[in-house]
Design a protein around this motif. Structure first.
Motif, PDB file in Angstrom:
ATOM      1  N   ASP A  11      16.746 -12.719   1.627  1.00  0.00           N
ATOM      2  CA  ASP A  11      15.434 -12.517   1.064  1.00  0.00           C
ATOM      3  C   ASP A  11      15.595 -11.833  -0.270  1.00  0.00           C
ATOM      4  OD1 ASP A  11      12.431 -12.080   2.257  1.00  0.00           O
ATOM      5  OD2 ASP A  11      12.997 -10.599   0.747  1.00  0.00           O
ATOM      6  N   TRP A  56      13.568  -9.753  -1.773  1.00  0.00           N
ATOM      7  CA  TRP A  56      12.847  -8.515  -2.069  1.00  0.00           C
ATOM      8  C   TRP A  56      13.755  -7.319  -2.247  1.00  0.00           C
ATOM      9  CZ3 TRP A  56       8.744  -8.663  -4.535  1.00  0.00           C
ATOM     10  CH2 TRP A  56       7.892  -9.752  -4.389  1.00  0.00           C
ATOM     11  N   SER A 111      -2.337  -0.501  -0.087  1.00  0.00           N
ATOM     12  CA  SER A 111      -1.025  -0.029  -0.509  1.00  0.00           C
ATOM     13  C   SER A 111      -0.417  -0.975  -1.533  1.00  0.00           C
ATOM     14  CB  SER A 111      -0.106   0.164   0.685  1.00  0.00           C
ATOM     15  OG  SER A 111       0.067  -1.043   1.360  1.00  0.00           O
ATOM     16  N   PHE A 112      -0.680  -2.255  -1.348  1.00  0.00           N
ATOM     17  CA  PHE A 112      -0.214  -3.229  -2.339  1.00  0.00           C
ATOM     18  C   PHE A 112      -0.784  -2.876  -3.719  1.00  0.00           C
ATOM     19  CE2 PHE A 112       1.156  -7.286  -0.046  1.00  0.00           C
ATOM     20  CZ  PHE A 112       2.297  -7.419  -0.804  1.00  0.00           C
ATOM     21  N   LYS A 155       0.515   0.409  -5.128  1.00  0.00           N
ATOM     22  CA  LYS A 155       1.895   0.282  -5.571  1.00  0.00           C
ATOM     23  C   LYS A 155       1.958  -0.356  -6.947  1.00  0.00           C
ATOM     24  CE  LYS A 155       4.896  -1.764  -2.748  1.00  0.00           C
ATOM     25  NZ  LYS A 155       5.263  -2.360  -1.447  1.00  0.00           N
ATOM     26  N   THR A 206       2.694  -4.710   3.751  1.00  0.00           N
ATOM     27  CA  THR A 206       3.034  -5.328   2.475  1.00  0.00           C
ATOM     28  C   THR A 206       4.364  -6.018   2.689  1.00  0.00           C
ATOM     29  OG1 THR A 206       4.237  -3.395   1.727  1.00  0.00           O
ATOM     30  CG2 THR A 206       1.918  -3.513   1.153  1.00  0.00           C
ATOM     31  N   GLY A 207       4.816  -6.708   1.683  1.00  0.00           N
ATOM     32  CA  GLY A 207       6.112  -7.357   1.825  1.00  0.00           C
ATOM     33  C   GLY A 207       5.954  -8.800   2.192  1.00  0.00           C
ATOM     34  N   LYS A 208       7.065  -9.370   2.593  1.00  0.00           N
ATOM     35  CA  LYS A 208       7.118 -10.824   2.618  1.00  0.00           C
ATOM     36  C   LYS A 208       6.279 -11.480   3.697  1.00  0.00           C
ATOM     37  CE  LYS A 208      11.456 -10.383   5.072  1.00  0.00           C
ATOM     38  NZ  LYS A 208      12.785 -10.910   5.291  1.00  0.00           N
ATOM     39  N   SER A 256       3.392 -10.206   5.112  1.00  0.00           N
ATOM     40  CA  SER A 256       2.244  -9.336   5.350  1.00  0.00           C
ATOM     41  C   SER A 256       1.121 -10.050   6.101  1.00  0.00           C
ATOM     42  CB  SER A 256       1.733  -8.787   4.023  1.00  0.00           C
ATOM     43  OG  SER A 256       1.391  -9.853   3.178  1.00  0.00           O
ATOM     44  N   LYS A 261       7.180  -2.715   5.575  1.00  0.00           N
ATOM     45  CA  LYS A 261       7.553  -3.822   4.672  1.00  0.00           C
ATOM     46  C   LYS A 261       8.452  -4.849   5.337  1.00  0.00           C
ATOM     47  CE  LYS A 261       8.343  -2.954   0.305  1.00  0.00           C
ATOM     48  NZ  LYS A 261       9.223  -2.504  -0.759  1.00  0.00           N
ATOM     49  N   ARG A 269      -5.817 -12.044   4.898  1.00  0.00           N
ATOM     50  CA  ARG A 269      -4.500 -12.629   4.754  1.00  0.00           C
ATOM     51  C   ARG A 269      -4.421 -14.045   5.314  1.00  0.00           C
ATOM     52  NH1 ARG A 269      -1.379  -8.003   4.024  1.00  0.00           N
ATOM     53  NH2 ARG A 269      -2.397  -7.145   2.214  1.00  0.00           N
ATOM     54  N   GLU A 299      -0.195 -15.333  -0.446  1.00  0.00           N
ATOM     55  CA  GLU A 299       1.188 -15.603  -0.837  1.00  0.00           C
ATOM     56  C   GLU A 299       1.449 -17.090  -1.082  1.00  0.00           C
ATOM     57  OE1 GLU A 299       0.318 -14.126   1.982  1.00  0.00           O
ATOM     58  OE2 GLU A 299       0.733 -15.615   3.524  1.00  0.00           O
ATOM     59  N   ASP A 329       4.038 -18.009  -3.884  1.00  0.00           N
ATOM     60  CA  ASP A 329       5.341 -17.343  -4.027  1.00  0.00           C
ATOM     61  C   ASP A 329       6.490 -18.333  -4.182  1.00  0.00           C
ATOM     62  OD1 ASP A 329       3.859 -15.134  -3.755  1.00  0.00           O
ATOM     63  OD2 ASP A 329       4.790 -14.388  -1.923  1.00  0.00           O
TER      64      ASP A 329
END
Ligand SMILES: Nc1ncnc2c1ncn2[C@@H]1O[C@H](COP(=O)(O)OP(=O)(O)OP(=O)(O)O)[C@@H](O)[C@H]1O
Ligand SMILES: Nc1ncnc2c1ncn2[C@@H]1O[C@H](COP(=O)(O)OP(=O)(O)OP(=O)(O)O)[C@@H](O)[C@H]1O
Ligand SMILES: [Mg+2]
Ligand SMILES: [Mg+2]
Lengths: 360, 257, 373, 289, 239
Positions: free
Chosen positions: A260, A262, A303-304, A307, C24-26, C28, C63, D114, D214, D217
């Motif tokens: 990944d 990230w 939070s996204f 950040k 958050t993160g991939k 989410s 995350k 989401r 997303e 992405d």
């Protein structure tokens, strides 16, 4: 008349200037010594609990990883968006050793670092002619490549991953949260010492020369092939060691984590936010990248957003990294002192990559 | 003996033939000039000689050794250093660091250097010492700590020269060393160049459009035009050559030199 | 209350339970699970809590990075002193922290993970949510054989532990049912386009297709299948059973597709399902109800049921495990029926059985296979 | 069979192509790798859904409003985020766009949830048969648009005064100011253009890849790879790169096994860059000394 | 008539004070030379006029109008063009695109054509190289391009920073001749920074000599050519 035209100050007192510079170097040492002594002593306080040690160890792992990035991106001007790949190599090497051979933490770290260094060296050779954004995408491709491998080659057990036995060191079974923290801390101290030496050495100068004016560097005898590859190797080694620690902090590795991008992005952000051309930058970056989510972690969707805002805010206040801004008053102070001692206007400056579009 | 010699060098970029069968030689211990109109191929030839540019045909010899396949970074080890026409410096670094990078091939084992082993530290001290001496010689000892990007144009050219000197060369290629200098500064640099040649025995090969410089320091001059040899000889011969006057110097040249 | 007898995390007024979530993160989008659980706990609290105690449900973002999960869970247990971990999400994160959690004797209830390690963990503190993909894989083959009469099948799977475990399960019974696997095509979690895979499968000309796909890729598969005019019968795994699939792919593309399922559909008139729908609407109005929300509900509901049964006093983790194990044939949650066994994780599944639905005339309808599952 | 794989690859490639073009435009004019480019499209797709579903607007009105909104978003990004740090090096700018990416992801997740949403207007589902292969209308329309946008932009940058000025600004903004080129305005214009392209892309590909925070992405990453493949400065290069990647991926998926699909794009780029560090259509080599 | 006036202009780069109060007066239609050693502040003076550097105090007045707060591109639109130090051509643009950018603020198509022809007559090599990237030219060719690009703006006031840098002697004479012609035919006012004091003073009407950020001497070119100090410092020892 020509030379005098530029300097209004009296002829430089070079001895006084040299003495001052020596004193500044000494001050740096004292500062670093105090910092590390504090980091070593704080855990002895009774209020410090195990989870804090783990949290701190995670910060250190990111600092190390960012140091690895800074060798390439900050000091040599080669942007990498693929250091997650080296993190993975370090983590898997060490994890496989400990899983199958029962190897201890130290040998895992060393082998993890060396394996990453080896592959880093190869990558440096393959990407010899890349620069700027091309290098960024190339390294990103490398991270994906490593991801595909750990995901599909059976020994790595794909996304299912595998667990490691408790961390042992020199035969001490299960060194515990604090033991692990100290391992991280000592590693960090050693790496920082090395970085200090590297950056000030002729090799560090050659790295910077390649970053700022490649042709001129070559005409001065800097072997591009050798030094770019060396930078890749050193950088990969440091990040590989961080990767080994990252595997051991949870005693678990899995492709779901390492296949990944990230991680790569996070490490790069840590290096940039901290100031990748400065020795102290990765320290700030590591704290930033671990602790910002820490404070926002219960805020769900916000939070996204937060950040993002914090990241942009920090970049606006410190475009060359927080360390750059933090160091400004000291730099100004020293500059004044130097000027008084008769030196001309010396100035250091932090910077990161070269131009984005550059290819050879 | 010849320090540097090239035979029948040809270089072309797409349709543009920058060097067309150029041959010349630089005898050891001499100051040799290379002049010619803009776009004649002087810089290209310098790039060929310092191995930044591959030539399509022809050969280069350094002290009679064939160097057609050397890498640019190997040239300083052989004893050849150069400066650039479009200043090529490390702008974000101090003058001192810029000079030190010129001494790069003298740092010894990079692995010892990287870990600051005692031997490496000794070497470093001596390099810094030498850098100081060079700066003094070029009258820029007060600028050692200044970031190069903050120096005025004329000084940057001088830093280029200092960097080349730091490598302890036998031969220096100078590409327009006094461009952007006024007459007094030119005089000063001319003095420096002559000192380098006489006192340190450094062979010098220079490209320059400033005739007061070229005609006064060179032992011998080559003239090229449209990538080909046009003439060569002592300054007096070249100055009197009708081809050179019509292609390059112009009628008024004696007025400027 | 005789609070002295209570375990950490339990006070007179409150009980702290925690979970780690990929906010958050991939991935989410899977945070839906946490929202489902949270909606249930909010509802319980609005009803006055359980036995006089409110539930403090603390969700923290990891995350989806195991190293962070580790620091988060250590904080839960060492600093916050949480009573249990309920409805967290993630295979890798859970696999990374499960040793630690069980070593601290903290119950881990209804984690959203299908990874082998987490389902078969030899500890009494672990209560897996849904059955292993291995079992499901076996049942899918049986389904293809007995419902479609297939002799050859093709498989489309996600290239991760779920897909790979499905493959293992499927392969283990091919001989038993006399079925041949003629094509197996994988895709990556976020792949934009699955047409290459679909074409390759069509080329193998199977009698039936097993689709081990999450909703979005499933929808892409059905779209492609329709585009190619390929009318092969399909059975889809449970985590792809979502109203999303017909919504995204178009109803006619999904017409006649069978799905295994662990939860009833949101169309189901069952009051528990309708309640879940209501609660989501109330507490998370932006969310479109989805099966993943129900994953969260399931763990949370079983947990509150156990808490209710334990009474006001002597709230200990050991008793929680005992009480959970006493739940038999309980029909009060989004799971049609919960029966938890005694022993370690492999006996502790909250959801045991697969049920089946078929998408017909624009809705999911119950389907009873010949063997009466 | 091979034909169908190639056709499907072209279809997928056309999705990457549009984004790759947008990447090239922003990169050429600002030297910024805009990580938020995909999220501009994502916001566009969400806004379009709302306009279509909640307000019942027709498709064309939606496109216009949506394009305007995202252009505004692009300009806003430039004003609020990029301009204050315009003097920093490109890596800082790149990181700042990551911040924008986080914010847009968060905002979309917060406002719209989401969940993956279907795009209300889908293309005629009956497949089109070409050379014995099938391809959907949506993909065909996409390919057409990618080609059209590519041609228009190519001409713009090559022949119009403003287009050349945009390139001059990239080359050396300080000197561009000395020519009287309004550098700030041009940079703003670039971001507006990025927004324009993004909105268009969002609406075009939403029916195919669905709408979620997303959603872009993966497309964005492939778009980058394609852009670099084509040399980062070349619009036709980006389009060709994207199509090649789409096809190569599909062939790898069909013949090697699908886990190697994603890796294929990167393997291609690594191999290409090893031999041609400036990409397929990299800029004419200029001398540095 | 005064076209450009600098009044006591002070400018600095951070701690470095490059201009310490400079006053200059340029008559409309004149050719004015600006001389001085390396680092004297010549380039900085031009940059304050074109708006690239903001004066800390003092002001620049052009055509009776103060230039304070104007951006470089507004200043260009007033008719001031600059040929910057170090060429600064657009390396990634072709030669003809570079020239086109020089005329960015102009709308008169015919005039632009005409000026491009003029540039090509002046520097035939540029015509040959028209489709090549600016960055591939030789140093002197780039200098020609920079000059050509400056001419393309057809300004009222042209600021030239070392136009002869790196040009062959024959060409230096040609260029100054051309500049004189442009000055005469179009009335373009020229402010020339030049290291080659001989050539500069021979072609200029008036000159200023800067020293460490101050005007040290000023006068008509005849006066300056007679001034011993100037001759010694800037014209070198003639043989
Ligand atoms: N990479 C390139 N591509 C195309 N043409 C080139 C390239 N490099 C050099 N040239 C051309 O080759 C010719 C010779 O250039 P070179 O730089 O050697 O000239 P020079 O003699 O150094 O001139 P100057 O005195 O102006 O510096 C020029 O006409 C130039 O335009
Ligand atoms: N960007 C900068 N940052 C800091 N100092 C600068 C900068 N640019 C110029 N200076 C300083 O300002 C002073 C004047 O510089 P300027 O470039 O105007 O000189 P000049 O007369 O044009 O010299 P040259 O003939 O070498 O071009 C010098 O001392 C120089 O070091
Ligand atoms: Mg030249
Ligand atoms: Mg100057």
């Amino acid at each position: 008349m020509v030379a005098a035209a530029r300097t209004s100050a009296p002829i430089a007192n070079r001895q006084a200037v040299a003495a001052l510079k020596a004193r500044f170097a000494q001050q740096n040492w004292i500062f670093a010594g105090v910092l590390f002594a504090l980091l070593a002593l704080v855990p002895l306080l009774p209020v410090v609990e195990g989870w804090m040690a783990t949290q701190a160890a995670l910060v250190i792992i990111y600092i190390l990883a960012a140091q690895g990035v800074s060798v390439l991106t900050g000091h040599t001007g080669l942007v990498t968006v693929g250091h997650g790949g080296f993190l993975a190599i370090g983590a898997y090497t060490s994890a496989l050793m400990s899983h199958y051979l029962g190897a201890d933490l130290l040998s895992g770290m060393i082998c993890g670092g060396l394996m990453a260094a080896l592959i880093g060296c190869l990558l440096g050779l393959i990407f010899l002619r890349l620069a700027g954004a091309f290098m960024a995408i190339g390294t990103l491709g490398f991270a994906f490549f490593i991801g595909t491998i750990v995901n599909n080659v059976p020994i790595f057990n794909g996304r299912t991953g595998f667990s490691l036995p408790p961390n042992n060191l020199f035969g001490v079974i299960d060194i515990g949260d604090f033991g692990f923290y100290y391992v991280c801390l000592v590693t960090l101290a050693l790496m920082t010492l090395f970085m200090y030496s590297l950056v000030r050495s002729g090799v560090g100068r050659a790295f910077k020369a390649l970053r700022d004016a490649e042709k001129a560097a070559q005409s001065s005898g800097v072997n591009r092939l050798f030094y770019r590859t060396l930078a890749f190797t050193i950088s990969a080694f440091i990040t590989g060691v961080a990767g080994a620690l990252n595997g051991h902090i949870v005693s678990f590795v899995s492709a779901e984590v390492y296949a990944d991008i990230w991680y790569s992005v996070d490490i790069l952000v840590a290096a940039i936010v901290g100031g990748s051309a400065m020795l102290f930058g990765p320290f700030i970056g590591g704290v930033f990248i671990v602790m910002v989510p820490f404070f926002f972690e219960e805020l769900a969707d916000f939070s996204f957003i937060l950040k993002g805002i914090v990241l942009i805010g920090v970049l606006m206040l410190a475009p060359a990294g927080v360390a750059d801004v933090a160091a400004r008053p000291f730099r100004a102070m020293r500059q004044r002192a130097l000027a008084q001692a008769g030196g001309a206007t010396a100035r250091e400056h932090g910077r990161t990559g070269g131009s984005p579009g550059g290819a050879e | 003996m010849t320090q540097l010699r090239c035979e029948n060098i040809t270089v072309s970029f797409g349709g543009v033939v920058a060097c067309n069968n150029i041959s010349l030689e630089v005898p050891t211990g001499k100051i040799v000039g290379l002049i010619g109109p803009n776009g004649a191929g002087k810089t290209t030839l310098f790039n060929v000689l310092s191995r930044f540019q591959d030539h399509d045909s022809g050969h280069i010899y350094y002290r009679d050794q064939d160097i057609d396949r050397k890498k640019p970074h190997q040239m300083v080890e052989l004893g050849m250093a150069r400066t650039f026409q479009n200043i090529n410096l490390f702008g974000e670094q101090s003058t001192l660091d810029n000079i030190l990078i010129g001494a790069h091939h003298l740092i010894g084992n990079p692995f010892a250097d990287m870990f600051s082993l005692p031997a490496a530290r000794r070497t470093e001290r001596s390099l810094v010492q030498r850098a100081n001496e060079i700066a003094e010689m070029l009258h820029m000892q007060d600028e050692l700590d200044t970031l190069v990007k903050n120096l005025p144009y004329g000084y940057r050219k001088r830093v280029e020269l200092a960097r080349a000197l730091a490598s302890q060369p036998e031969l220096i290629l100078l590409d327009e060393p006094v461009a952007g200098c006024n007459d007094e500064e030119t005089d000063e640099l001319r003095g420096i160049v002559q000192r380098l040649n006489r006192e340190l025995g450094i062979t010098i090969f220079l490209v320059e459009h400033d005739m007061s410089m070229v005609m006064n320091v060179c032992d011998y001059i080559y003239v090229i035009n449209f990538g080909s040899n046009l003439a060569d000889g002592t300054p007096a011969e070249v100055q009197a050559n009708a081809d050179v006057i019509s292609a390059y110097l112009g009628e008024e040249h004696d007025d400027a030199a | 209350h005789a609070s002295a007898a209570n375990d950490p995390g339990v006070s007179a007024k409150e009980i702290l339970i925690c979970s780690y979530q990929p906010m958050t993160g991939k991935i989410s989008s899977y945070f839906r699970m946490g929202k489902g659980a949270d909606a249930w706990f909010k509802y319980v609290n609005d009803q006055g809590g359980i036995n006089g105690r409110k539930i403090d449900y603390k969700m923290v973002d990891d995350k989806y990075e195991p190293a962070r999960t580790m620091t988060v869970v250590k904080r839960f247990i060492e600093r916050d002193k949480c009573f249990a971990i309920v409805s967290p999400l993630g295979s890798a994160p859970t696999a990374a922290v499960i040793d630690y959690i069980t070593s601290k004797d903290v119950p881990l209830i209804g984690a959203g993970t299908g990874a082998e390690k987490n389902l078969t963990y030899p500890s009494k503190w672990v209560f897996p949510l849904y059955p292993s993909y291995f079992t499901e894989g076996q049942q899918l083959v049986r389904f293809a054989k007995e419902v479609f009469g297939a002799k050859t099948v093709a498989l489309l799977y996600q290239n991760d532990p779920s897909g790979k475990t499905h493959i293992k399960g499927i392969e283990s019974v091919l001989d038993k049912y006399g079925v041949k696997l003629v094509a197996q095509e994988g895709y990556e979690q976020k792949e934009v386009d699955v047409s290459a895979q679909v074409i390759a499968m069509k080329n193998a000309n199977p009698d039936a297709v097993i689709c081990s796909c999450a909703p979005e890729p499933a929808a892409k598969f059905y779209t492609e299948r329709k585009k190619l005019g390929w009318n092969v019968p399909v059975v889809n795994v449970f985590f792809g059973k979502s109203p999303k699939v017909p919504e995204l792919a178009g109803k006619d593309a999904v017409e006649g597709v069978y799905f295994s399922t662990i939860f009833r559909d949101f169309n189901s008139p069952a009051p528990q399902i309708q309640q879940a729908k209501e609660l989501l609407k109330k507490y998370y109005p932006e969310e479109q109800p989805d099966a993943i929300h129900l994953w969260g509900f399931a763990g949370a509901q079983v947990f509150t049921e156990a808490l209710r049964r334990m009474g006001p006093d002597n709230i200990t983790r050991a008793r929680l495990v005992e009480t959970l194990e006493s739940i038999q044939d309980w029909k009060g949650s989004v799971v049609p029926s919960v029966s938890i066994g005694h022993g370690n994780a492999p006996e502790h599944f909250i959801v045991k059985d697969m049920a089946w639905v078929v998408y017909k005339n624009g809705e999911f309808q119950d389907f009873k296979p010949p063997w009466g599952g | 069979m091979l034909g169908q794989q190639i056709m499907s690859g072209l279809a997928t490639g056309s999705l990457y192509a549009l984004t790759a073009v947008a990447v090239v435009v922003v990169f050429r004019n600002t030297r910024t790798i805009n990580l938020a480019q995909g999220d501009f499209s994502m916001m566009g797709a969400f806004i379009a859904i709302i306009l279509l579903k909640t307000y019942g607007l027709n498709y064309y009105a939606t496109i216009v409003l949506c394009v305007l909104a995202i252009m505004a978003l692009g300009v806003l990004t430039e004003r609020l985020v990029m301009r204050p740090i315009a003097d920093s090096d490109w890596l800082t700018l790149f990181t700042a766009t990551l911040g924008v990416y986080y914010i847009l992801h968060g905002v979309a997740g917060w406002i719209w949830g989401r969940d993956t949403k279907a795009f209300p207007v889908t293309f005629d589902p009956t497949p089109v048969h070409i050379f014995g292969t099938v391809v959907s209308h949506g993909h065909l329309i996409n390919m057409g648009w990618a080609a059209a946008i590519g041609v228009v932009l190519y001409v713009f940058f090559k022949y119009t005064k403003q287009g050349i000025a945009m390139r001059a600004v990239t080359d050396d903004p300080e000197t561009a100011k000395l020519m009287g080129i309004p550098v700030r305005f041009i940079v703003t214009l670039t971001w507006a253009m990025a927004g324009f392209l993004a909105a268009f892309i969002g609406i075009l590909i939403a029916p195919i890849i669905y709408v979620a925070p997303e959603m872009m992405d993966e497309v964005l990453i492939k778009g980058y790879v394609a852009a670099v493949f084509g040399g980062l400065y070349s619009i036709p290069g980006a389009i060709i790169g994207a199509l090649m990647i789409g096809v190569a991926e599909n062939l790898a998926g069909g013949y090697l096994g699908s886990h190697y699909k994603t890796a294929t794009a990167f393997a291609m780029i690594v191999v290409l860059l090893t031999f041609r560090p400036q990409g397929l259509f990299g800029i004419q080599k200029r001398r540095e000394i | 008539m005064t076209l450009l006036r600098l009044e006591n202009v002070v400018a600095s780069y951070g701690a470095v004070r490059a201009l310490q109060g400079i006053s200059i007066d340029v008559q409309s239609g004149a050719i004015v030379a600006l001389l001085g050693a390396n680092g004297a502040g010549k380039s900085t003076t031009l940059k304050t006029i074109s708006g690239m550097v903001r004066p800390a105090s003092g002001f620049v007045e052009y055509d009776g109008q103060r230039l304070e707060g104007k951006t470089p591109n507004q200043i260009v639109r007033l008719g001031i063009a600059q040929i910057p130090e170090g060429r600064k051509i657009f390396k990634d643009l072709t030669v003809s695109e570079n020239l086109r950018m020089g005329a960015y603020t102009r709308k008169d198509k015919a005039g632009i054509e005409q000026d491009q022809e003029l540039v090509f007559v002046l520097f035939p090599i540029l015509k040959e190289r028209a489709r090549q990237l600016g960055g591939s030219l030789s140093g002197g060719e780039q200098q020609m391009l920079a000059i050509g690009r400056g001419l393309m703006a057809r300004p009222r006031l042209l600021l030239l920073d070392e136009p002869s840098l790196g040009l062959a002697p024959l060409l230096v004479a040609d260029i100054f001749q051309a500049l004189r012609r442009i000055n005469k035919e179009r009335g373009t006012t020229l402010l020339i920074v030049e290291q080659n004091a001989h050539v500069a003073l021979k072609n200029a009407n008036f000159g200023y000599v800067l020293q460490v950020g101050r005007v040290a001497t000023e006068g008509t070119s005849e006066e300056l050519q007679r001034n011993r100090e100037v001759v010694e410092s800037y014209m070198g020892t003639q043989q």
